[in-house]
Design a protein around this motif. Structure first.
Motif, PDB file in Angstrom:
ATOM      1  N   ILE A 267      55.724  73.036  43.329  1.00 23.43           N
ATOM      2  CA  ILE A 267      55.121  71.730  43.038  1.00 23.43           C
ATOM      3  C   ILE A 267      56.160  70.602  43.137  1.00 23.43           C
ATOM      4  O   ILE A 267      55.824  69.476  43.507  1.00 23.43           O
ATOM      5  CB  ILE A 267      54.405  71.713  41.673  1.00 23.43           C
ATOM      6  CG1 ILE A 267      55.373  71.887  40.518  1.00 23.43           C
ATOM      7  CG2 ILE A 267      53.308  72.751  41.623  1.00 23.43           C
ATOM      8  CD1 ILE A 267      54.710  71.721  39.148  1.00 23.43           C
ATOM      9  N   LYS A 268      57.412  70.914  42.825  1.00 27.46           N
ATOM     10  CA  LYS A 268      58.460  69.900  42.987  1.00 27.46           C
ATOM     11  C   LYS A 268      58.638  69.540  44.456  1.00 27.46           C
ATOM     12  O   LYS A 268      58.775  68.361  44.819  1.00 27.46           O
ATOM     13  CB  LYS A 268      59.781  70.414  42.411  1.00 27.46           C
ATOM     14  CG  LYS A 268      59.834  70.490  40.908  1.00 27.46           C
ATOM     15  CD  LYS A 268      60.067  69.130  40.286  1.00 27.46           C
ATOM     16  CE  LYS A 268      60.334  69.250  38.797  1.00 27.46           C
ATOM     17  NZ  LYS A 268      60.613  67.939  38.166  1.00 27.46           N
ATOM     18  N   LEU A 269      58.624  70.545  45.323  1.00 22.97           N
ATOM     19  CA  LEU A 269      58.805  70.303  46.750  1.00 22.97           C
ATOM     20  C   LEU A 269      57.576  69.615  47.354  1.00 22.97           C
ATOM     21  O   LEU A 269      57.694  68.754  48.228  1.00 22.97           O
ATOM     22  CB  LEU A 269      59.097  71.612  47.473  1.00 22.97           C
ATOM     23  CG  LEU A 269      60.387  72.327  47.040  1.00 22.97           C
ATOM     24  CD1 LEU A 269      60.563  73.624  47.815  1.00 22.97           C
ATOM     25  CD2 LEU A 269      61.600  71.433  47.216  1.00 22.97           C
ATOM     26  N   LEU A 270      56.388  69.980  46.877  1.00 22.08           N
ATOM     27  CA  LEU A 270      55.167  69.307  47.330  1.00 22.08           C
ATOM     28  C   LEU A 270      55.185  67.835  46.930  1.00 22.08           C
ATOM     29  O   LEU A 270      54.826  66.959  47.718  1.00 22.08           O
ATOM     30  CB  LEU A 270      53.940  69.997  46.731  1.00 22.08           C
ATOM     31  CG  LEU A 270      53.532  71.339  47.341  1.00 22.08           C
ATOM     32  CD1 LEU A 270      52.566  72.073  46.415  1.00 22.08           C
ATOM     33  CD2 LEU A 270      52.901  71.144  48.717  1.00 22.08           C
ATOM     34  N   GLU A 271      55.588  67.573  45.696  1.00 18.80           N
ATOM     35  CA  GLU A 271      55.644  66.187  45.220  1.00 18.80           C
ATOM     36  C   GLU A 271      56.622  65.362  46.055  1.00 18.80           C
ATOM     37  O   GLU A 271      56.303  64.250  46.490  1.00 18.80           O
ATOM     38  CB  GLU A 271      56.053  66.147  43.755  1.00 18.80           C
ATOM     39  CG  GLU A 271      56.153  64.727  43.189  1.00 18.80           C
ATOM     40  CD  GLU A 271      56.620  64.711  41.749  1.00 18.80           C
ATOM     41  OE1 GLU A 271      55.964  64.069  40.914  1.00 18.80           O
ATOM     42  OE2 GLU A 271      57.662  65.362  41.460  1.00 18.80           O
ATOM     43  N   ARG A 272      57.805  65.903  46.305  1.00 20.78           N
ATOM     44  CA  ARG A 272      58.802  65.156  47.081  1.00 20.78           C
ATOM     45  C   ARG A 272      58.279  64.863  48.487  1.00 20.78           C
ATOM     46  O   ARG A 272      58.449  63.750  48.995  1.00 20.78           O
ATOM     47  CB  ARG A 272      60.110  65.939  47.152  1.00 20.78           C
ATOM     48  CG  ARG A 272      61.177  65.306  48.058  1.00 20.78           C
ATOM     49  CD  ARG A 272      61.555  63.886  47.630  1.00 20.78           C
ATOM     50  NE  ARG A 272      62.227  63.878  46.374  1.00 20.78           N
ATOM     51  CZ  ARG A 272      63.546  63.995  46.225  1.00 20.78           C
ATOM     52  NH1 ARG A 272      64.321  64.127  47.304  1.00 20.78           N
ATOM     53  NH2 ARG A 272      64.079  63.978  45.027  1.00 20.78           N
ATOM     54  N   ALA A 273      57.628  65.836  49.108  1.00 23.50           N
ATOM     55  CA  ALA A 273      57.094  65.623  50.455  1.00 23.50           C
ATOM     56  C   ALA A 273      56.042  64.519  50.458  1.00 23.50           C
ATOM     57  O   ALA A 273      55.999  63.685  51.368  1.00 23.50           O
ATOM     58  CB  ALA A 273      56.503  66.919  50.997  1.00 23.50           C
ATOM     59  N   ALA A 274      55.194  64.494  49.439  1.00 22.47           N
ATOM     60  CA  ALA A 274      54.154  63.464  49.353  1.00 22.47           C
ATOM     61  C   ALA A 274      54.759  62.083  49.136  1.00 22.47           C
ATOM     62  O   ALA A 274      54.349  61.100  49.771  1.00 22.47           O
ATOM     63  CB  ALA A 274      53.182  63.798  48.220  1.00 22.47           C
ATOM     64  N   LEU A 275      55.733  61.999  48.256  1.00 26.17           N
ATOM     65  CA  LEU A 275      56.369  60.702  47.976  1.00 26.17           C
ATOM     66  C   LEU A 275      57.116  60.172  49.195  1.00 26.17           C
ATOM     67  O   LEU A 275      57.067  58.981  49.497  1.00 26.17           O
ATOM     68  CB  LEU A 275      57.324  60.844  46.784  1.00 26.17           C
ATOM     69  CG  LEU A 275      56.668  61.170  45.442  1.00 26.17           C
ATOM     70  CD1 LEU A 275      57.727  61.456  44.383  1.00 26.17           C
ATOM     71  CD2 LEU A 275      55.765  60.018  44.991  1.00 26.17           C
TER      72      LEU A 275
ATOM     73  N   ASP B 179      55.411  69.505  54.723  1.00 24.30           N
ATOM     74  CA  ASP B 179      55.297  68.356  55.616  1.00 24.30           C
ATOM     75  C   ASP B 179      53.975  67.623  55.405  1.00 24.30           C
ATOM     76  O   ASP B 179      52.955  68.218  55.029  1.00 24.30           O
ATOM     77  CB  ASP B 179      55.363  68.803  57.082  1.00 24.30           C
ATOM     78  CG  ASP B 179      56.665  69.500  57.427  1.00 24.30           C
ATOM     79  OD1 ASP B 179      57.724  68.871  57.294  1.00 24.30           O
ATOM     80  OD2 ASP B 179      56.612  70.689  57.825  1.00 24.30           O
ATOM     81  N   PHE B 180      53.992  66.338  55.702  1.00 25.36           N
ATOM     82  CA  PHE B 180      52.773  65.530  55.680  1.00 25.36           C
ATOM     83  C   PHE B 180      51.813  66.047  56.748  1.00 25.36           C
ATOM     84  O   PHE B 180      52.214  66.351  57.874  1.00 25.36           O
ATOM     85  CB  PHE B 180      53.125  64.071  55.946  1.00 25.36           C
ATOM     86  CG  PHE B 180      51.932  63.164  56.045  1.00 25.36           C
ATOM     87  CD1 PHE B 180      51.171  62.870  54.921  1.00 25.36           C
ATOM     88  CD2 PHE B 180      51.578  62.602  57.262  1.00 25.36           C
ATOM     89  CE1 PHE B 180      50.070  62.031  55.015  1.00 25.36           C
ATOM     90  CE2 PHE B 180      50.473  61.761  57.363  1.00 25.36           C
ATOM     91  CZ  PHE B 180      49.720  61.483  56.232  1.00 25.36           C
ATOM     92  N   TYR B 181      50.538  66.159  56.401  1.00 28.19           N
ATOM     93  CA  TYR B 181      49.520  66.648  57.322  1.00 28.19           C
ATOM     94  C   TYR B 181      48.744  65.461  57.888  1.00 28.19           C
ATOM     95  O   TYR B 181      48.147  64.679  57.129  1.00 28.19           O
ATOM     96  CB  TYR B 181      48.570  67.601  56.608  1.00 28.19           C
ATOM     97  CG  TYR B 181      47.485  68.165  57.502  1.00 28.19           C
ATOM     98  CD1 TYR B 181      47.793  69.045  58.531  1.00 28.19           C
ATOM     99  CD2 TYR B 181      46.147  67.810  57.315  1.00 28.19           C
ATOM    100  CE1 TYR B 181      46.804  69.573  59.348  1.00 28.19           C
ATOM    101  CE2 TYR B 181      45.147  68.335  58.121  1.00 28.19           C
ATOM    102  CZ  TYR B 181      45.485  69.212  59.137  1.00 28.19           C
ATOM    103  OH  TYR B 181      44.499  69.726  59.949  1.00 28.19           O
ATOM    104  N   ILE B 182      48.769  65.309  59.186  1.00 26.58           N
ATOM    105  CA  ILE B 182      48.059  64.205  59.831  1.00 26.58           C
ATOM    106  C   ILE B 182      46.581  64.569  59.923  1.00 26.58           C
ATOM    107  O   ILE B 182      46.202  65.491  60.642  1.00 26.58           O
ATOM    108  CB  ILE B 182      48.632  63.910  61.230  1.00 26.58           C
ATOM    109  CG1 ILE B 182      50.111  63.515  61.107  1.00 26.58           C
ATOM    110  CG2 ILE B 182      47.837  62.801  61.911  1.00 26.58           C
ATOM    111  CD1 ILE B 182      50.802  63.321  62.445  1.00 26.58           C
ATOM    112  N   PHE B 183      45.755  63.855  59.169  1.00 19.88           N
ATOM    113  CA  PHE B 183      44.331  64.160  59.094  1.00 19.88           C
ATOM    114  C   PHE B 183      43.509  63.018  59.672  1.00 19.88           C
ATOM    115  O   PHE B 183      43.783  61.846  59.405  1.00 19.88           O
ATOM    116  CB  PHE B 183      43.920  64.399  57.640  1.00 19.88           C
ATOM    117  CG  PHE B 183      42.450  64.641  57.467  1.00 19.88           C
ATOM    118  CD1 PHE B 183      41.897  65.862  57.813  1.00 19.88           C
ATOM    119  CD2 PHE B 183      41.625  63.636  56.980  1.00 19.88           C
ATOM    120  CE1 PHE B 183      40.533  66.084  57.670  1.00 19.88           C
ATOM    121  CE2 PHE B 183      40.268  63.853  56.827  1.00 19.88           C
ATOM    122  CZ  PHE B 183      39.724  65.075  57.174  1.00 19.88           C
TER     123      PHE B 183
END
Length: 237
Positions: free
Chosen positions: A74-82, A135-139
């Protein structure tokens, strides 16, 4: 455990063991830890992955295996989103929501990270060159091909593509446009009666034996995925 100067050696021994234990778990999860300075900082040494601080050795040592790995995730997911939205340094994530998707995909999992601004950021978890990456997912909400690849075959529900609806999620109301509909999870299946019965939803006669789930674009990032029961009838809005 609180350490004093007299048991510094004991703390270093425990810190070395804990650092090796965490590194081994992360290797199984295809993550490589940054160097841990347990020699100088003991159990208070920060544990980092790619420069992202997770917690101290002491805190991580209190967690079970799966809980420890989930915290790192969750830490890595949060950093990627920010990083994806170039958020200000003090910004935080409020929710981490895994998305149920069809397989196979080019990634392991898809998550929606909801920030303090209510932005919904899609992040994919993948393995690249033997390492787990985020990584950010291009949707594209208007791409039926992409939606079908993510969620499977289009399902015919009581509401239709292009309908504007109000939905209730986490005790809040959102208004958006239905961009896709899918069959519900098995546990949310609503069976029709054994006789010739049917039920109505928002005034629409609906004879399928299951109620659809809807992908609703509320223009706040990745669309909301809701059960039909979460759609608020027009008269109630």
């Amino acid at each position: 455990m609180t350490y004093s100067r007299r048991n510094k050696v004991e703390e270093q021994q425990e810190a070395a063991q804990q650092a090796q234990h965490i590194a081994t778990l992360c290797e199984e999860f295809q993550l490589t830890l940054d160097s841990i300075d347990w020699q100088q900082l003991g159990m208070q040494a920060p544990v980092k992955v790619n420069g992202i601080e997770i917690a101290s050795l002491f805190e991580l040592g209190q967690r079970e295996r799966d809980d420890l790995l989930r915290l790192i995730q969750i830490k890595l997911l949060e950093r990627a989103a920010l990083e994806a939205v170039q958020a200000r340094p003090e910004m935080k994530a409020l929710m981490w929501s895994p998305v149920a998707i069809a397989h196979p995909q080019a990634f392991l999992s898809l998550w929606v990270i909801t920030l303090e601004t209510d932005e919904r950021i899609p992040i994919v978890e993948s393995v690249r060159d033997g390492q787990r990456v985020y990584d950010f997912y291009i949707f594209e909400a208007d791409s039926l091909q992409q939606l079908a690849k993510l969620f499977g075959k289009l399902y015919e529900g009581a509401y239709h593509l292009g309908d504007t609806v109000t939905i209730k999620e986490h005790a809040r109301l959102f208004t958006g446009v239905i961009v896709y509909s899918i069959a519900p999870d098995k546990e949310t299946t609503v069976r029709k009666s054994a006789s010739r019965g049917y039920h109505t939803i928002a005034g629409t006669v609906y004879t399928n034996d299951v109620a659809a789930k809807y992908i609703v674009d509320c223009h706040d990032g990745f669309p909301h995925i809701v059960n039909q029961s979460q759609v608020v009838p027009a008269a109630a809005v």
